[in-house]
Write an enzyme that holds these catalytic residues in place. Sequence first.
Site, short mmCIF file in Angstrom:
data_model
loop_
_atom_site.label_atom_id
_atom_site.label_comp_id
_atom_site.label_asym_id
_atom_site.label_seq_id
_atom_site.Cartn_x
_atom_site.Cartn_y
_atom_site.Cartn_z
N CYS A 1 0.89 -1.27 0.15
CA CYS A 1 0.08 -0.09 0.13
C CYS A 1 0.82 1.24 -0.05
O CYS A 1 0.45 2.51 -0.35
CB CYS A 1 -0.86 0.16 1.39
SG CYS A 1 -2.05 -1.18 1.16
N CYS B 1 13.73 9.74 -8.11
CA CYS B 1 12.45 9.15 -7.68
C CYS B 1 12.20 9.31 -6.33
O CYS B 1 12.45 10.26 -5.51
CB CYS B 1 12.43 7.82 -8.16
SG CYS B 1 13.39 6.62 -7.04
#
Length: 481
Positions: free
Chosen positions: A251, A434
């Site tokens: 998640c 990133c």
Amino acid sequence: MESENDEAQALRQLILATELRLKNLKEELAEVETRGPPHGRAEETPNELESLKDSKWPLTAEEYLRYGRQMIVPSIGIQGQLRLHAASVLIVGAGGLGCPAAAYIAGAGVKSLGIVDGDTVEVSNLHRQILHSSSTVGLWKVDSAIHNLKGLNPNVEYRAYREHLSPENAADIVSRYDIVLDCTDHPKSRYLISDICVLLQKPLVSASALRTDGQLMILNHPAAPPGSNAGGPCYRCIFPKPPPANQVVSCGDGGILGPVVGAMGVLQAVEAIKLITAGLKVSHTSDDAELQDPKVLPSPSLLLFSANSPSPFRTVRLRQRRPDCFACSSQAGLTPESLTSGSLDYVAFCGSAAPVNILSAEEQISAAQYSELRNDDSKKEHVLLDVREKVQFDICHVDGSINVPFSKLQRDLDTTYPWLPETSPADAPIYVICRLGNDSQVVTRKLKESGLGDNGKRSILDIKGGLMAWKKDVDSSWPEY
């Protein structure tokens, strides 16, 4: 003034959390001092037993009021309520699945409810884990959950296990309960929970959720011994091999919509209540559970849910037990001894997605060094390539950065590099960033191998640690998500 208000609010939350922790400790102390039984309801005194014996009603007046709307459902009735009244349920995981499941199972009036979780409450949990709150951030999840559940239904006996389920403690914990709900979020936990349920012959309700999708299965039902064709399939029957570790998305990485995981947790509670009230035979000694009426058994199936689909629910029929299953077939290699001896390494079986570390120090630059470079007008023009997915890039990004998602670069590395600015010099350095500094390493290596570096004439460097390092070392106001 604003900082003083923030500090005051933080102190208020700390006081609330401390008071709750103290309350839990006092309750534990009282329980130890009274030396009550570790599981099940408190033993009745002779007078109480005599009173129950003389009463013509099987439940108390308060219980009739509390569960009345539930008992008048034709499929429940008084017999179903009495079965719930005698049942013990174990929930593994007090997160997005476990919170709603626990709330509805406690509200239904089971005898005892155990919750296993070794994590503490974090702010990032609160949008979906409905038994936790801002005031319980930092507390054990099981303590936070049980505090709220006691307010919902004080008649249930709650048991907190402030640890993760492991091969060493699984048998001792699971053996005390009649039915198990897998509310975890990693394959290694799912295999372990399924294995111990097979060994102890416990029915298992398993669910998972990611982004806007979820799935639900009832496993090991009926809970027959290994080798019995009358038993339901286990997790290994459905998934003999785990997915590659680098394809397991959590998640935290993939995202989750709160109501989606909540819906799957609620469905777990529905299935658990259905199993119990349909005639799941329970025992005060927590012996093996079995169904009294095999005609009501559901056929094995996988329920799929997609919040973005016009038809959000669909069902896939599953096969019965696999004849060669490692856990539940007649040739099973799973034994209690193999579980506790350490010969079953679930981490090794499922694999471990270790942090990416494929670049040398010369191929990386720190976030602080890159920040200095941006502020130095004497440095030549450069390109900042952000390889996060667009949805993350839209949340926040460094000014001037270009977004080309990692998934696109992995799928198709166009050697014409259409994302490079037309006005950019042929030797302009490229810095890749990133979120955590893993995907950017992969892209940096791929760009260098594609020839974009022109044999060293163009510098291509990874920003080490990604935007988490940027927040830590450059801009503390950067939003963490």
